[in-house]
Design an enzyme around this catalytic site. Structure first.
Site, PDB file in Angstrom:
ATOM      1  N   ASP A 241      38.460  37.945  36.641  1.00  0.00           N
ATOM      2  CA  ASP A 241      38.942  36.672  36.241  1.00  0.00           C
ATOM      3  C   ASP A 241      37.756  36.054  34.858  1.00  0.00           C
ATOM      4  O   ASP A 241      36.726  36.729  34.844  1.00  0.00           O
ATOM      5  CB  ASP A 241      38.789  35.551  37.152  1.00  0.00           C
ATOM      6  CG  ASP A 241      39.696  34.209  36.776  1.00  0.00           C
ATOM      7  OD1 ASP A 241      40.189  34.364  35.408  1.00  0.00           O
ATOM      8  OD2 ASP A 241      40.101  33.653  37.814  1.00  0.00           O
TER       9      ASP A 241
HETATM   10  C1  BGC Z   1      42.061  31.546  35.258  1.00  0.00           C
HETATM   11  C2  BGC Z   1      43.044  32.898  35.150  1.00  0.00           C
HETATM   12  C3  BGC Z   1      43.464  33.192  33.846  1.00  0.00           C
HETATM   13  C4  BGC Z   1      42.189  33.288  32.867  1.00  0.00           C
HETATM   14  C5  BGC Z   1      42.437  33.502  31.560  1.00  0.00           C
HETATM   15  C6  BGC Z   1      41.125  31.777  34.275  1.00  0.00           C
HETATM   16  O1  BGC Z   1      40.173  30.596  34.147  1.00  0.00           O
HETATM   17  O2  BGC Z   1      41.445  31.449  36.490  1.00  0.00           O
HETATM   18  O3  BGC Z   1      43.868  32.546  35.777  1.00  0.00           O
HETATM   19  O4  BGC Z   1      44.282  34.064  33.686  1.00  0.00           O
HETATM   20  O5  BGC Z   1      41.499  32.086  32.834  1.00  0.00           O
HETATM   21  O6  BGC Z   1      43.024  32.337  30.849  1.00  0.00           O
END
Ligand code: BGC
Length: 778
Positions: A241
């Site tokens: 993530d």
């Molecule tokens: C989120 C994800 C997301 C990623 C990219 C993170 O903060 O938890 O769900 O895909 O950012 O934007």
């Protein structure tokens, strides 16, 4: 250009072998370059080897391809209903179509991987991202995810299944450890991921921010290697993530393939150094690079530059999806649908009718191609047939004032019906923080109460991403849960209110009556960096069932403008072996006046569970369309896993021999039909016997039972098990005394770990004898 469906949904072996060959040509620097992103959204290209860069963007319910600096502006894209809405459709075909549309928009925007779907369980209704997650039930979430992934990937775009794993709160999400027992992990928090991986092979899986039992999800060998790859056969790549990498060397060693966003030279030099010092074995790095590269190569081949998509068609699909997801929670005296022609004055109350809340905040926020409002759509659909009055009733933040309430009452008074729009403002529900309460803003509640005081025909339409309380539920005649319905949600609400669409959604999560009733209350969110999952398996309906708590609206519940009758529940056999499957058939009939769709649900209940088990668990469902008077037979198939629990002693799924009830009906609390099946156990469902096994486990074990009496007698307290002949020789008084004494001895022996026999036997039963027995019972 319309993209044809292609059969390959996951890189076949030639991408894997091409990737492997390419890895052989890469320098250590190039490998280290590839496994950390190029900025926020791309992987690095390596021109020398013609390795292209791939672009990833959010997800899940629309494309958020960020443009310009910062994160707030993105390309226009269709905003579909968010996950909690989509899952309430219980309609895999529909979600597949949404997936196809998302892929078309991704192709048109040069995006190769869409960051979704999110399948984390709704441990608490307060979870800030619940609107982005599918359900509180692993099967429903898993099956909906399969449809989504297959839809997207059928058009050559990858998905990223997130957030793996046990990511259930927003509070301090990067530093909190989700602490849970092995059985809860496997029965509740992993199955949605497992179903999605096994059945749909997402191109990637996103490792979560949190730690799981103290180990960061991005460095978790158990989750990333032993479970994801070895047990489930995952063939794609694992991406962190955004910002979830803690120690990149540990990550690589655990099987993390890609760090996002890239950390430029920061981690690259550590990786190079790590290989140099032997902290990362070269073949481990090669495997990590190869899995990523295989997807990169496939993504390149399946990219269709120059693709366009039909904006109006996607908007129409978004409207259809929202309509199918809407849940009619109450409809006293058939207030809905409005009878256009007869209903002359409609009071539309609540600012959400003109400025709807249709999506959540955070990384999933889409820049919609257009937005329909319930008010405009109603005006358009009603035409000159009725007068529509309006009052805002509350401010953007959900507060109200005497004047706003008075205005609303004036407009509602004397109207044939008042439609009150309420829900959660943006500031109540977002990625990054959890909700602090289950309640609607006080202003919304006050408005609903005030309007119901002067208007007998009130229908409340709710726009929120997760469960809310409804203190006014008994005072209004109708309640429609419209969720965060996406850009065309306003149109869908009008479709349902006017009867153009017959509601067919069912709750994908329980609506509790009060926060104090929820499973993880008062321990949610976990603070001090620890989230202890004390409620174990019992989340969602599993908890309300176990505690016999009546929720406001149960899981799986939803009404229709027509009625359905269930009959003739039949099993293909009254008894099966655990290696067999059973077919379950049920008939469902539309007994009302209009066409409609019913979500048929099947739950399994174990009659005499040896371990604590949920009262019942959803094991199959189907959505069926029926014309008035039409009847259809639905069939389901159940097998080993549908009866099984996760056995922590064998670290595998196990079935207890015995009887199971198959319950079928319209919601988790309305299961009118029941049949019982007996399951005979043939595979070893018994824990492996060790020196710590109890004597009673030997008695129950197919191989162990041959040694049970020997062990009991070696103990030196005689044989306390019922010996009819011996008892017959005694007087009734003596027999009663002996029985009583035997009962206590038996209880004592049953629980005795077998290694203790050696100590009690005064040398007659040796360690060697025990070792020999243990060998024989394996
Ligand atoms: C989120 C994800 C997301 C990623 C990219 C993170 O903060 O938890 O769900 O895909 O950012 O934007």
């Amino acid at each position: 250009m319309i993209i044809p469906e292609s059969s390959a949904t996951q890189h076949p072996t030639d991408y894997a072998s091409k990737a492997k060959a390419l890895v052989g040509e890469m320098t250590l620097e190039e490998k280290a370059l590839l496994i950390s992103g190029d900025g926020w959204w791309r992987t690095h290209a390596i021109d020398r080897l013609q390795i292209p860069s791939v672009c990833m963007t959010d997800g899940p319910h629309g494309l958020r391809k960020v443009e310009g600096g910062g994160l707030s502006t993105s390309v226009p894209a269709t905003c579909f209903p968010t996950a909690s809405a989509l899952a309430s459709s219980w309609d895999a075909d529909l979600i597949h179509q949404v997936g196809v549309a998302l892929a078309e928009e991704s192709q048109a925007n040069d995006v190769q991987i869409l960051l979704g779907p999110g399948v984390n369980m709704k441990r608490s209704p307060l979870g800030g991202r619940n609107f982005e997650y599918l359900s509180e039930d692993p099967l429903l979430a898993g099956k909906m995810a399969v449809a989504y992934i297959k839809g997207v990937q059928s058009r050559g775009v990858g998905t990223s299944l997130k957030h793996y794993a046990v990511n259930n709160q927003e509070f301090e999400r990067m530093t909190t450890s989700s602490n849970l027992d092995e059985r809860t992990l496997h029965e509740i928090y992993l199955p949605a991921f497992e179903i999605a991986v096994r059945e749909a092979q997402p191109w990637s899986v996103m490792a979560a921010y949190n730690l799981v039992n103290g180990v960061p999800a991005t460095e978790n060998i158990l989750l990333l290697q032993k479970i994801l790859r070895a047990q489930w056969g995952f063939r794609g790549f694992v991406v962190s993530d955004w910002g979830a990498v803690n120690d990149h060397i540990n990550g690589v060693n655990a099987g993390l393939n890609l760090e996002m966003p890239g950390s430029a030279a920061y981690h690259r030099s550590r990786i190079i150094e790590g290989v140099g010092t032997g902290q990362i074995p070269p073949q481990v790095l090669d495997e990590v690079v190869a899995s990523l590269l295989a997807v990169v190569l496939e993504a390149k081949d399946r990219h269709r530059p120059g693709t366009t998509f039909d904006l109006a068609q996607h908007d129409a699909l978004a409207r259809k999806a929202a309509g199918e997801s809407l849940v009619l929670l109450k409809n006293e005296g058939k207030l809905l649908p409005l009878e256009i022609g007869k209903t002359k004055t409609i009071a539309v109350i609540g600012a959400f009718s003109k400025i709807p809340r249709y999506q959540g905040a955070g990384s999933s926020q889409v820049n919609p191609t257009r937005v329909s409002t319930p008010y405009d759509e109603l005006v358009r659909m009603v035409g000159n047939d009725a007068v529509i009055r309006y009052a805002a009733g509350y401010t953007e933040e959900g507060t109200t004032a005497d004047q706003l309430v008075d205005e609303a009452r004036q407009q509602a008074k004397g109207a044939d019906v008042a439609l009150v729009f309420a829900g959660l403002p943006d500031s109540y529900e977002s990625e990054g923080f959890d909700r602090s309460s289950l309640d609607l803003p006080a202003g919304h509640n006050r408005l609903i109460e005030a309007v119901s005081d002067i208007q007998p025909n009130v229908a409340v339409v709710l726009m929120n991403g997760s469960a809310v309380t409804m203190p006014w539920a008994n005072k209004v005649r109708a309640i429609v849960e419209a969720w965060l319905g996406g850009q065309a949600g306003g149109g869908a609400v009008a479709d349902v209110l006017t009867g153009k669409v017959n509601p067919s959604g069912k709750l994908s999560e329980t609506f509790p009556a009060r926060l104090e009733d929820t499973p993880s209350f008062p321990d949610f969110p976990g603070r001090s960096k620890e989230a202890n999952y004390g409620e174990g398996l019992f989340i969602g309906y599993r908890y309300y069932d176990a505690r016999k708590i009546t929720p406001l609206f149960p899981f799986g519940f939803g009404l229709s403008y027509t009625a359905f009758a269930y009959s003739d529940l039949r099993l293909s056999a009254p008894m099966i072996k655990d290696t067999d499957a059973v077919t379950v058939e049920v008939r469902v009939k539309n007994t009302g006046q209009v066409a409609g769709k019913e979500v048929v649900q099947l739950y399994v209940h174990e009659q005499r569970a040896k371990l604590a088990r949920p009262e019942k668990e959803l094991k199959a469902f189907a959505k069926v369309a029926l014309q008035p008077g039409e009847e259809k037979a639905i069939t389901f198939r159940l097998e080993h896993r549908d009866f099984a629990f996760y056995d922590v002693s064998s670290h595998d799924w196990s079935v207890n021999a015995g009887k199971f009830d198959i319950l079928v009906g319209a919601s988790s609390r309305n299961l009118a039909l029941k049949q019982t099946i007996e399951v005979e156990v043939t595979r070893s469902a018994y824990p492996r016997l060790t020196r710590h096994s109890q004597l009673k486990e030997f008695a129950d074990h197919p191989k162990g039972k041959a040694f049970h009496l020997q062990l009991v007698e070696a103990f030196g307290l005689g044989n306390p098990y019922e010996q009819t002949e011996e008892l017959a020789k005694l007087t009734p008084e003596e027999a009663a005394t002996k029985r009583k004494a035997d009962m206590a001895v038996k209880a004592f022996l049953d629980d005795m770990p077998v290694y203790k026999v050696c100590r009690f036997s005064e040398g007659s039963f040796t360690e060697e004898m025990l070792e020999e027995i243990l060998k024989q019972v394996q």
